[in-house]
Write an enzyme that holds these catalytic residues in place. Structure first.
Site, PDB file in Angstrom:
ATOM      1  N   HIS A  23     -16.113   0.963   3.676  1.00 68.07           N
ATOM      2  CA  HIS A  23     -17.027   0.261   2.770  1.00 68.07           C
ATOM      3  C   HIS A  23     -17.805  -0.833   3.512  1.00 68.07           C
ATOM      4  O   HIS A  23     -17.252  -1.501   4.379  1.00 68.07           O
ATOM      5  CB  HIS A  23     -16.210  -0.367   1.632  1.00 68.07           C
ATOM      6  CG  HIS A  23     -17.029  -0.837   0.475  1.00 68.07           C
ATOM      7  ND1 HIS A  23     -17.395  -2.154   0.309  1.00 68.07           N
ATOM      8  CD2 HIS A  23     -17.554  -0.161  -0.585  1.00 68.07           C
ATOM      9  CE1 HIS A  23     -18.100  -2.268  -0.803  1.00 68.07           C
ATOM     10  NE2 HIS A  23     -18.208  -1.085  -1.374  1.00 68.07           N
ATOM     11  N   SER A 224      -8.248  13.218  -5.075  1.00 67.64           N
ATOM     12  CA  SER A 224      -9.389  12.323  -5.238  1.00 67.64           C
ATOM     13  C   SER A 224     -10.146  12.674  -6.514  1.00 67.64           C
ATOM     14  O   SER A 224     -10.250  13.839  -6.898  1.00 67.64           O
ATOM     15  CB  SER A 224     -10.312  12.445  -4.027  1.00 67.64           C
ATOM     16  OG  SER A 224     -11.535  11.803  -4.301  1.00 67.64           O
TER      17      SER A 224
HETATM   18  C1  LIG Z   1     -15.557  -0.352  -4.317  1.00 69.39           C
HETATM   19  C2  LIG Z   1     -14.960  -0.411  -2.989  1.00 69.39           C
HETATM   20  C3  LIG Z   1     -14.834  -1.617  -2.329  1.00 69.39           C
HETATM   21  C4  LIG Z   1     -15.354  -2.911  -2.914  1.00 69.39           C
HETATM   22  O1  LIG Z   1     -14.431  -3.373  -3.820  1.00 69.39           O
HETATM   23  P1  LIG Z   1     -14.846  -4.511  -4.867  1.00 69.39           P
HETATM   24  O2  LIG Z   1     -13.535  -4.776  -5.547  1.00 69.39           O
HETATM   25  O3  LIG Z   1     -15.873  -3.906  -5.757  1.00 69.39           O
HETATM   26  O4  LIG Z   1     -15.343  -5.653  -4.071  1.00 69.39           O
HETATM   27  C5  LIG Z   1     -14.212  -1.654  -1.107  1.00 69.39           C
HETATM   28  N1  LIG Z   1     -13.752  -0.522  -0.536  1.00 69.39           N
HETATM   29  C6  LIG Z   1     -13.853   0.668  -1.148  1.00 69.39           C
HETATM   30  C7  LIG Z   1     -13.292   1.877  -0.469  1.00 69.39           C
HETATM   31  C8  LIG Z   1     -14.465   0.771  -2.383  1.00 69.39           C
HETATM   32  O5  LIG Z   1     -14.575   1.965  -2.976  1.00 69.39           O
END
Ligand SMILES: *Cc1c(COP(=O)(O)O)cnc(C)c1O
Length: 281
Positions: A23, A224
């Site tokens: 991410h 998933s």
């Molecule tokens: C959505 C997501 C995030 C971000 O998380 P938030 O709680 O929205 O900040 C981080 N990593 C992955 C793999 C995600 O899918």
């Protein structure tokens, strides 16, 4: 951020490794923390490329390892195999390491399936983060970061005027969002979440077969709820607020996504293909 902060405090000269499919927030966090970091190739499935990981750690063998495992990548829902990562660390005789699980979405899926990929502390993780506004459904952004008590002690600072040890990054915290999480757990319970997750997975399975029956090569990773398919026209993307990335798009079978919605998305994708098969526009 909490997980990586603790990892960095434990191993200030550690190198952070994470896959291409990680991410975007992780890269941002690493910039804030100024941690040395190396991006590793991903496989087509979205899972990390273990050979590239091995080679890259081998070259930097003198540095402690801080590894970020994706427990459900954002685009493809892929799960990095922490067992294989531990094996790589063993093979390279690396004893100083910290492993964080980014389990934003799948952290609330894997506990409720029959044969989960490893995701917890028993599998060797040092910290795990799960979002509260994804599978749990909090209407406000929030999340849970878990780590071991002994690690939290390392970052605790005694603050006299609040009369407690501060172990947070943010200081004062929202007290409403934990209530939202508590409410969701009271409302559904573990059995309720098992049922919800089971239904999401079966809707995701349904989506893959509907796409495939229509000649569209959709697929999903094991356990998933994320279904990956070829990027449809901009019109379809806009209509369904799909998240495209290069030549793919995904849909995530969250609890509100029904088989009827899937049927409509698949039909729209098909129709847009037929209108202009060469460009998909
Ligand atoms: C959505 C997501 C995030 C971000 O998380 P938030 O709680 O929205 O900040 C981080 N990593 C992955 C793999 C995600 O899918």
């Amino acid at each position: 951020m909490y997980g990586l902060y603790i990892g960095r405090e434990m191993f200030p000269d550690g190198v952070v490794y994470f896959s291409q499919d990680t991410h975007y927030s992780v890269v941002k966090i690493l910039r804030v923390l100024k941690s040395r970091n190396i991006m590793i190739k991903s496989q087509d499935s979205g899972e990390i490329d273990y050979e590239d990981l091995y080679e890259t750690i081998r070259i930097n063998r003198d540095s402690p390892v801080i590894f970020i495992a994706n427990i459900g990548t954002t685009m493809k829902g892929a799960v990095d195999d922490v067992g294989r990562v531990r094996k790589i660390l063993d093979d390279l005789v690396i004893t100083n390491f910290y492993i964080h699980a980014d389990a934003a979405l799948s952290g609330m899926v894997l506990p409720f399936v029959d044969e989960p990929q490893p995701y917890g502390f028993d599998a060797g993780f040092d910290s795990v983060a799960v979002s509260g506004h994804k599978m749990i459904g909090s209407p406000m952004p929030c999340g849970v970061a878990l780590t071991k008590r002994e690690y939290v002690g390392r970052i605790a600072r005694s603050i006299e005027y609040v009369g407690v040890l501060d172990t947070t990054l943010t200081g004062s915290r929202n007290a409403i969002t934990p209530l939202m999480l508590w409410y969701a757990f009271e409302q559904h319970g573990l059995d309720g979440f098992r049922e919800i997750v089971g239904e999401c997975i079966s809707v995701a399975e349904y989506a893959v077969s509907r796409f495939n029956d229509s000649g569209i090569p959709a697929w999903r990773n094991r356990n998933s709820v994320t279904v990956v398919f070829p990027r449809p026209s901009e019109e379809v993307i806009r209509r369904w607020q799909l998240a495209p990335y290069e030549d793919i798009a995904h849909l995530i079978a969250m609890p509100h996504v029904t088989r009827e919605i899937i049927d409509r998305v698949v039909d729209d994708c098909l129709r847009s293909q037929q209108t202009n098969p060469s460009t998909g526009e």
